[in-house]
Write an enzyme that holds these catalytic residues in place. Sequence first.
Site, PDB file in Angstrom:
ATOM      1  CB  THR A  59     -22.293   0.858  -8.316  1.00  0.00           C
ATOM      2  OG1 THR A  59     -22.086   0.105  -6.981  1.00  0.00           O
ATOM      3  CG2 THR A  59     -23.748   0.497  -8.749  1.00  0.00           C
ATOM      4  CD  GLU A  60     -18.016  -1.822  -6.683  1.00  0.00           C
ATOM      5  OE1 GLU A  60     -18.552  -1.088  -6.497  1.00  0.00           O
ATOM      6  OE2 GLU A  60     -17.181  -1.962  -5.565  1.00  0.00           O
ATOM      7  CG  ASN A  61     -24.770  -3.010  -6.777  1.00  0.00           C
ATOM      8  OD1 ASN A  61     -24.291  -1.877  -6.902  1.00  0.00           O
ATOM      9  ND2 ASN A  61     -26.022  -2.879  -6.505  1.00  0.00           N
ATOM     10  CB  SER A 117     -20.938  -5.315 -13.189  1.00  0.00           C
ATOM     11  OG  SER A 117     -20.422  -4.090 -12.294  1.00  0.00           O
TER      12      SER A 117
END
Lengths: 222, 230
Positions: free
Chosen positions: A51-53, A93
């Site tokens: 996930t991007e975060n 990320s």
Amino acid sequence: MSDAKPLDARARMIARAARELTAGMVVNLGIGLPTKVINHLPADLPVCLHTENGMTGIGATLPYERADRNLIDAGGAYVSPIPGSAYFDSAVSFALVRSGRLDLTMLGAFEVAQNGDLANWKIPGKFSPGAGGAIELAQKARRVVVMTTHTDRHGNPKLLQQCTLPLTAQRRVARIFTDLAVIDVTAHGFELCELATGVTVQEVTEATGAPLIVPDTDIPTF
Amino acid sequence: MSLPDKTTTIEAAVARIPDGATIMVGGFGVPGTPFTLIRELVRQGQKDLTLIKNDANETGMGIDLLIANGQVKTLISTHIGLNANAISALNSGRIRVEFCAQGILAERIRAGGAGLAAIVTDIGLGTELAEGKQVVEMNGKRLLVENALRADVALIHADRADPFGNLTYAATARNFNPLMAMAAKMVIAEVETLGPLGSLSPEAVETPGAFVDHVAELFEISEDYGIVRR
């Protein structure tokens, strides 16, 4: 009569799209419909969700009673770690995204064009929240697939000859999962691969805003 | 030899921020957002601020309070879709918003923190985000020049710290915090747990204290971190 409720079209689409994830992959699931596939993945499937975060190894989504206030996915859902999870900052990320380490991303769409162009971040004058990480995901994942309803809420096709909205990325979509069908983007345009149970070729053709290549062979159903 | 003590209070740290400052604010959604520093900035009322933050938080929390209070002139961000107030402030022209692809925002901040002038990238080519940006050709490819970002101030939320400003972060509360902690002239960290020098293993430190100017311990955790039903 059975008490079991048949899968509705949306659930069927999500279950079918979940089968796109195969052993060994690193996968980013977009906010909205795509993250719903998590609940359809076999527990023993060795797959790494990103996930991007800033997390790899996403586990089950948690109910709020069991949530950790410091642990969400990019859509804000409370998620859990699994053995082997890792946390990292936003630069790391997206280093993972841009360097080609994502085998697959599954994104939502406003429009997909027959050449694989994707528009999913802006409707000028109506909805301009910013693209978040979508541009990098669409531009750099090794394989980009889309999950979307076949038509918008007014019944207009979302699969088009050309996108009318601002693009997220050019010529990157390889496959589209909808409530009616699975469609590949080929060098010759959209090609019908599978039909949802109870849906006819004609219904798919009529709901698609571009020519649809229909193979002569039997079309599998899902 | 011992390391300098940079501990201060939230009030004293925020009082160092002038009107017109460019401020980086950590956080991605709720985790890692320095809510206590933000509330103090609202209370003190510094004006004409330029904020650099991944998102605009949600209505009624975080930097939404600064926008609602008329303190923000410009926001550099990646996605403000969870804050209807921010979208209406953008649409009505009360604030100016510059959108940036998420990983490129991270990399522009990292470049600023690393003393570099810009990065070059193919991200955004063929989209609106490329409009107005300098294009260069390298190795036969067209690439966009994205300027590095630095700020006057960075507001950081850390999990643990020592008085020198060595910082660690919790789970997905890292996000932009370690990057912004390198990219501002004055770095202020609010910290959940402050321990003595030596309480953090040198191997566990994520932001070295040499980047950090002021450390303010939080004696209570903001209600903004509360778990919400969605």
